[in-house]
Design an enzyme around this catalytic site. Structure first.
Site, mmCIF file in Angstrom:
data_model
loop_
_atom_site.group_PDB
_atom_site.id
_atom_site.type_symbol
_atom_site.label_atom_id
_atom_site.label_comp_id
_atom_site.label_asym_id
_atom_site.label_seq_id
_atom_site.Cartn_x
_atom_site.Cartn_y
_atom_site.Cartn_z
ATOM 1 N N LYS A 82 -7.563 -41.510 30.193
ATOM 2 C CA LYS A 82 -7.855 -40.587 29.096
ATOM 3 C C LYS A 82 -8.963 -39.614 29.459
ATOM 4 O O LYS A 82 -8.885 -38.425 29.152
ATOM 5 C CB LYS A 82 -8.265 -41.388 27.846
ATOM 6 N N ARG A 84 -7.885 -54.195 22.522
ATOM 7 C CA ARG A 84 -9.181 -53.759 23.057
ATOM 8 C C ARG A 84 -10.310 -54.198 22.125
ATOM 9 O O ARG A 84 -11.383 -54.606 22.567
ATOM 10 C CB ARG A 84 -9.175 -52.235 23.237
ATOM 11 N N HIS A 91 -2.969 -51.264 20.940
ATOM 12 C CA HIS A 91 -4.323 -50.754 21.203
ATOM 13 C C HIS A 91 -5.382 -51.709 20.653
ATOM 14 O O HIS A 91 -6.502 -51.779 21.167
ATOM 15 C CB HIS A 91 -4.478 -49.374 20.560
ATOM 16 N N ARG A 97 -5.694 -49.445 27.793
ATOM 17 C CA ARG A 97 -4.883 -48.741 26.800
ATOM 18 C C ARG A 97 -3.415 -48.981 27.124
ATOM 19 O O ARG A 97 -3.042 -49.140 28.288
ATOM 20 C CB ARG A 97 -5.196 -47.247 26.799
ATOM 21 N N TYR A 130 -19.503 -40.673 39.807
ATOM 22 C CA TYR A 130 -19.760 -41.791 40.724
ATOM 23 C C TYR A 130 -19.929 -43.149 40.031
ATOM 24 O O TYR A 130 -20.165 -44.148 40.688
ATOM 25 C CB TYR A 130 -21.015 -41.514 41.557
ATOM 26 N N HIS A 134 -14.683 -46.240 28.074
ATOM 27 C CA HIS A 134 -15.085 -45.221 27.111
ATOM 28 C C HIS A 134 -15.783 -44.104 27.861
ATOM 29 O O HIS A 134 -16.521 -44.345 28.812
ATOM 30 C CB HIS A 134 -15.994 -45.817 26.036
#
Length: 391
Positions: free
Chosen positions: A268, A333, A330, A241, A366, A356
């Site tokens: 994010k 992506r 953006h 991003r 993890y 995402h």
């Protein structure tokens, strides 16, 4: 003898307070300052008690009698009117503290730890502009579906359909928080499912993979600062991003391991993210370092080296290259995702590299290194693909 309005108006103040009886326990007390107070005398559990009924003339004679009669009905049902009045006052105070806005701000404060600053500010700005003016001072437990819908309809009428949907979703989260904390009983947003107009889905503008050669030719000729050009190239190679790119610090990079670890607080979804660095990305970092080695940031501002590159720098660069309404920072992506999916890389691997959000928080704790060998291979393939586009 019962009081009359004429008699009440004729009562004059004296040096000491005095009383004038009406009937059935109701009387008026006249103070030395001329103020006239209604009182109701009654007995509760063998003790004499007084109930204040208001001040004349704000509370008229007929109003005072009605309040007295209401108190007598409570007594007949085994309820102390004074206790009932205090309970009503407490309930009013609770309602005043449990308005929609008060609870929304409390909910927002609790969420800030798991949100980025940009997202946090965006949520509060939407509430302050769209919802608080209509519902902010209302006790949250009293807000029903029609009232919530009325507030959302105001947003719809502006044509801001996406904002309306977001405000409804956020309101539902606030109501559910109020339910969980014992200050509301239901979430009226659930009753509005399907009640709003749906916004047409608009895909972000982005450059298609086969358009990259033309893009790089324009980038080479563009009258842009060298570091801006390198930032765009690095953005394409890593497809992070734009905020994650602009805030990059040299301390986040391990050039020996060929990886960039973006800390959770800059992501994010508040989860550390690993970006395997292709040979092309590593070579680009050497060029970048020559321009920003004196700053802790990889992409600092030119005038203020202790500040990161402005959020508009990359967007305006694309505008100057002729990509206004055709591409955004953006959007790269999507460029990478399209090429990688078409080439046959596993969707799970691509989605993980796109960072995402993992909805299962236990797994998210993890899995930041999940699929890392495949991701390294994929990122090198993408570096080679981009390299060929530059030729």
């Amino acid at each position: 003898m019962a009081l009359t309005v004429t008699a009440i108006n004729a009562f004059k103040p004296k040096a000491k307070p005095y009383k004038k009886a009406d009937a059935a326990g109701l009387y008026m007390e006249i103070k030395p300052n001329g103020r006239k107070y209604w009182r109701y005398r009654y007995r509760w559990l063998g003790k004499q008690k007084l109930l204040a009924l208001g001040v004349y003339p704000e509370i008229s004679l007929s109003d005072a009698r009605e309040r007295r009669d209401n108190a007598r009905k409570l007594l007949a049902n085994g309820i102390d009117p004074s206790a009932q009045k205090q309970q009503a006052k407490r309930a009013a105070r609770i309602d005043a503290n449990n308005t929609f806005e008060a609870i929304a701000r409390e909910w927002h404060e609790n969420q800030k730890e798991v949100w980025t600053d940009v997202h946090s500010k965006g949520v509060m700005m939407r509430l302050e502009k769209n919802i608080f003016p209509k519902l902010g001072n209302r006790p949250i437990k009293d807000i029903g579906a029609p009232e919530l819908l009325e507030a959302i309809r105001v947003i719809e009428k502006r044509g801001a359909l996406d904002v309306a949907q977001r405000c409804l979703q956020t309101s539902g989260q606030i109501f559910r928080y109020a339910i969980a904390s014992g200050r509301a009983e239901r979430d009226p947003s659930r009753d509005l499912k399907g009640a709003l107009k749906k916004a047409k889905v608009k895909n972000r503008a982005y450059i298609k993979p086969d358009e990259l050669p033309d893009f790089f030719k324009k980038l080479e000729k563009a009258d842009l600062h060298a570091l801006t050009k390198l930032a765009l190239r690095f953005l394409i190679l890593t497809f992070v991003r734009s905020g994650e790119l602009r805030g990059a610090k040299w301390s986040e990079f391990n050039l020996v391991k060929a990886e960039w670890r973006i800390p959770a607080e800059r992501m994010k979804m508040k989860e550390e993210h690993i970006v395997p660095l292709s040979k092309q990305a590593l070579a680009l970092l050497e060029e970048i370092k020559a321009l920003s080695h004196d700053s802790g940031f990889v992409f600092p501002q030119q005038q203020r080296r202790n500040k990161i590159m402005s959020e508009n720098t990359l967007l305006y660069a694309l505008y100057r290259m002729g990509y206004h309404s055709r591409a955004t920072a953006h959007g790269f992506r999507s460029t990478a995702s399209t090429a990688l999916n078409e080439h046959g890389f596993r969707r799970d691997v691509i989605e993980r590299q796109l960072a995402h959000g993992e909805r299962n928080k236990v797994r998210a704790a993890y899995n930041h290194a999940q699929y890392l060998p495949e991701r390294r291979e994929m990122m090198q393939w993408w570096g080679d693909y981009v390299d060929k586009s530059c030729i």
